[in-house]
Scaffold this active site. Structure first.
Site, short mmCIF file in Angstrom:
data_model
loop_
_atom_site.label_atom_id
_atom_site.label_comp_id
_atom_site.label_asym_id
_atom_site.label_seq_id
_atom_site.Cartn_x
_atom_site.Cartn_y
_atom_site.Cartn_z
N TYR A 24 0.81 -1.22 0.00
CA TYR A 24 0.00 0.00 0.00
C TYR A 24 0.85 1.27 0.00
O TYR A 24 0.32 2.36 0.11
CB TYR A 24 -0.89 0.06 1.24
CG TYR A 24 -1.99 -0.98 1.25
CD1 TYR A 24 -1.67 -2.33 1.36
CD2 TYR A 24 -3.32 -0.61 1.19
CE1 TYR A 24 -2.66 -3.28 1.38
CE2 TYR A 24 -4.31 -1.56 1.21
CZ TYR A 24 -3.98 -2.90 1.31
OH TYR A 24 -4.96 -3.85 1.34
N LYS A 32 3.01 -14.07 5.73
CA LYS A 32 3.12 -15.06 4.66
C LYS A 32 4.61 -15.30 4.41
O LYS A 32 5.10 -15.27 3.28
CB LYS A 32 2.38 -14.49 3.43
CG LYS A 32 2.14 -15.45 2.31
CD LYS A 32 1.05 -16.46 2.57
CE LYS A 32 1.01 -17.47 1.45
NZ LYS A 32 0.35 -18.72 1.79
N ASP A 38 -2.88 -17.61 5.28
CA ASP A 38 -3.99 -18.45 4.82
C ASP A 38 -4.50 -19.34 5.95
O ASP A 38 -5.72 -19.51 6.14
CB ASP A 38 -3.62 -19.27 3.58
CG ASP A 38 -2.19 -19.78 3.62
OD1 ASP A 38 -1.37 -19.21 4.35
OD2 ASP A 38 -1.89 -20.77 2.92
N ASP A 59 -5.72 -5.81 6.38
CA ASP A 59 -6.87 -5.30 5.65
C ASP A 59 -7.86 -6.44 5.37
O ASP A 59 -9.05 -6.35 5.67
CB ASP A 59 -6.37 -4.69 4.33
CG ASP A 59 -7.45 -3.91 3.59
OD1 ASP A 59 -8.56 -3.77 4.14
OD2 ASP A 59 -7.18 -3.46 2.47
#
Ligand code: NAD
Length: 400
Positions: A149, A216, A267, A291
């Protein structure tokens, strides 16, 4: 006479009559702000019996600012918020056509509001897709400045994208398809650690049992993996006596006085929040993960209608409803003021007025249980009576 809120030695200094700037917002913003302000004033009065009172100070942004001053975001608004440190806002129209700086982005930059905080919990009676929605009670700390972002992104085929591709290919042997769009994902130790510090400090202050780093890092080893590593490092170095890594805490055991530091791959975390929500309490995540997780978690407890949010830095904070302006209901005294009211509760908690925050939460919970609710909830709750925005606010005050 009101006084300014200050921030000294890492702590808020809050007078009994703090001046708090507000932006009422566009569309249904004035409807929900009117209701929220009524609740805040009544609850502060009830709890503090006249000893504390808020001096509200309106600042302009969005359509109201454009009509009165010809600009969507007056410099004076940013200055006033900077001077008073803490503000609350309703939703603002994002004007179509571009060229206008978003207030949220401007505030984030000017005040360095690096933590986006989103508490997610269930209110009894709210329709939810889950069988046991009450098991989810988390506070998500999302890094607000870095990651994908940060705005370093180049269009496919642009000279910038082509040059970046050429550079990476020639210098480092990277394999990138020619003509690709390019986005950059910067994540720093500084940015990651200050976010994790905020999450740990909150967990300690609020008596929450764990902080989970969501990353991740199995795929993006240096950015997301860095977040995990830096998170554990700062927990060890700054809070070594008050936190303990999950691996050292033992399976199922809890060291009563220590916050357990966990980490989960993104995940897997989505699955965990659905399957074992009770194992998570405070979550610290890089920008994109945070987010996505925030909205998914909010959906589990009945949607975004009641989800509050705050953007917090060091000595600056802006709280806001997380939904938009719902313009088709503007001026009808119809929509749900819950999100901005709970954002206010977050603001009071941040400022150390926990008694006010608790009473607001109790009031909202009681109002929902009484089944006198706004249309969005009424249409999904069997046996509920639809009431107006302002009547719902009165119902919250009655139950506070
Ligand atoms: P929206 O959140 O305004 O509306 C989505 C749906 O939710 C609509 O059906 C609406 O009626 C309903 N809804 C929203 N708030 C509600 C409430 N308090 N009570 C009951 N129902 C509610 O999103 P949108 O329609 O995509 O956006 C409208 C405008 O709001 C746009 O200009 C958008 O840019 C802006 N927006 C602002 C913010 C912000 O300032 N934080 C956030 C999102 C959207």
């Amino acid at each position: 006479m009101g006084e300014r809120i200050d921030f000294r030695d890492g702590r808020w200094v809050v007078p009994d009559h703090p001046i708090i700037p507000f932006i009422e917002g566009d569309g249904t913003g004035p409807d929900i702000w009117r209701a929220a302000r009524r609740v805040f004033d009544a609850v502060v009065e009830q709890v503090a019996r006249g000893k504390r009172r808020i001096e509200w100070l309106e600042v302009l942004a969005g359509e109201k600012a454009f009509k009165q001053l010809g600009t969507w975001l007056p410099e004076a608004t940013l200055d006033t918020i900077r001077t008073h440190r803490v503000a609350i806002k309703g939703p603002l129209t994002t004007p179509v056509g571009g060229g206008i700086r978003s207030l949220n982005v401007a505030l984030r930059q000017v005040l360095d509001l690096y933590a986006c905080i989103r508490p997610v919990r269930y209110f009894e009676g709210v329709p939810s897709p889950m069988r046991e929605p009450q098991k989810l009670d988390v506070v998500i700390f999302r890094e607000n400045i870095e990651d994908v972002y940060s705005g370093v992104e180049y269009k496919a085929g642009s000279p910038e994208a082509d040059q970046v591709i050429a550079f990476l290919t020639e210098r480092f042997g990277a394999k990138i398809r020619p003509g690709s769009a390019i986005g950059i994902k910067p994540m720093s130790k500084f940015g990651s650690q200050r976010l994790v510090v905020k999450a740990i400090e909150y967990a300690l202050r609020a008596g929450r049992r764990s902080v989970t780093l969501v990353h991740k890092g199995n795929i993006m080893k240096f950015t997301e993996g860095g977040f995990r590593e830096w998170g554990y490092e700062v927990a060890r170095e700054r809070f070594g006596d008050r936190t303990i890594p999950e691996a050292d805490a033992g399976v199922g055991k809890r060291e009563t006085d220590k916050v357990i530091m966990k980490d989960r791959i993104t995940d897997a975390m989505f699955a965990q929040l659905v399957l074992r929500p009770e194992e998570y309490s405070v979550i610290a995540a890089p920008n994109l993960n945070g987010d996505l997780l925030s909205d998914a978690a909010a959906a589990q407890v009945g949607g975004l209608g009641l989800a509050p949010g705050g953007n917090v830095g060091d000595g600056y904070a802006v709280f806001e409803a997380t939904h938009g302006t719902a313009p088709k209901y503007a001026g009808q005294d119809k929509v749900n003021p819950g999100s901005v009211i709970l954002s206010g509760a977050m603001m009071f908690e941040e400022l150390g007025w926990d008694d006010v925050a608790t009473a607001i939460g109790r009031g909202l919970g009681g109002a929902i249980r009484s089944r006198r609710v706004t249309y969005d909830l009424a249409r999904l709750m069997p046996g509920a009576t639809e009431v107006s925005t302002s009547a719902f606010a009165e119902c919250i005050i009655e139950h506070a």
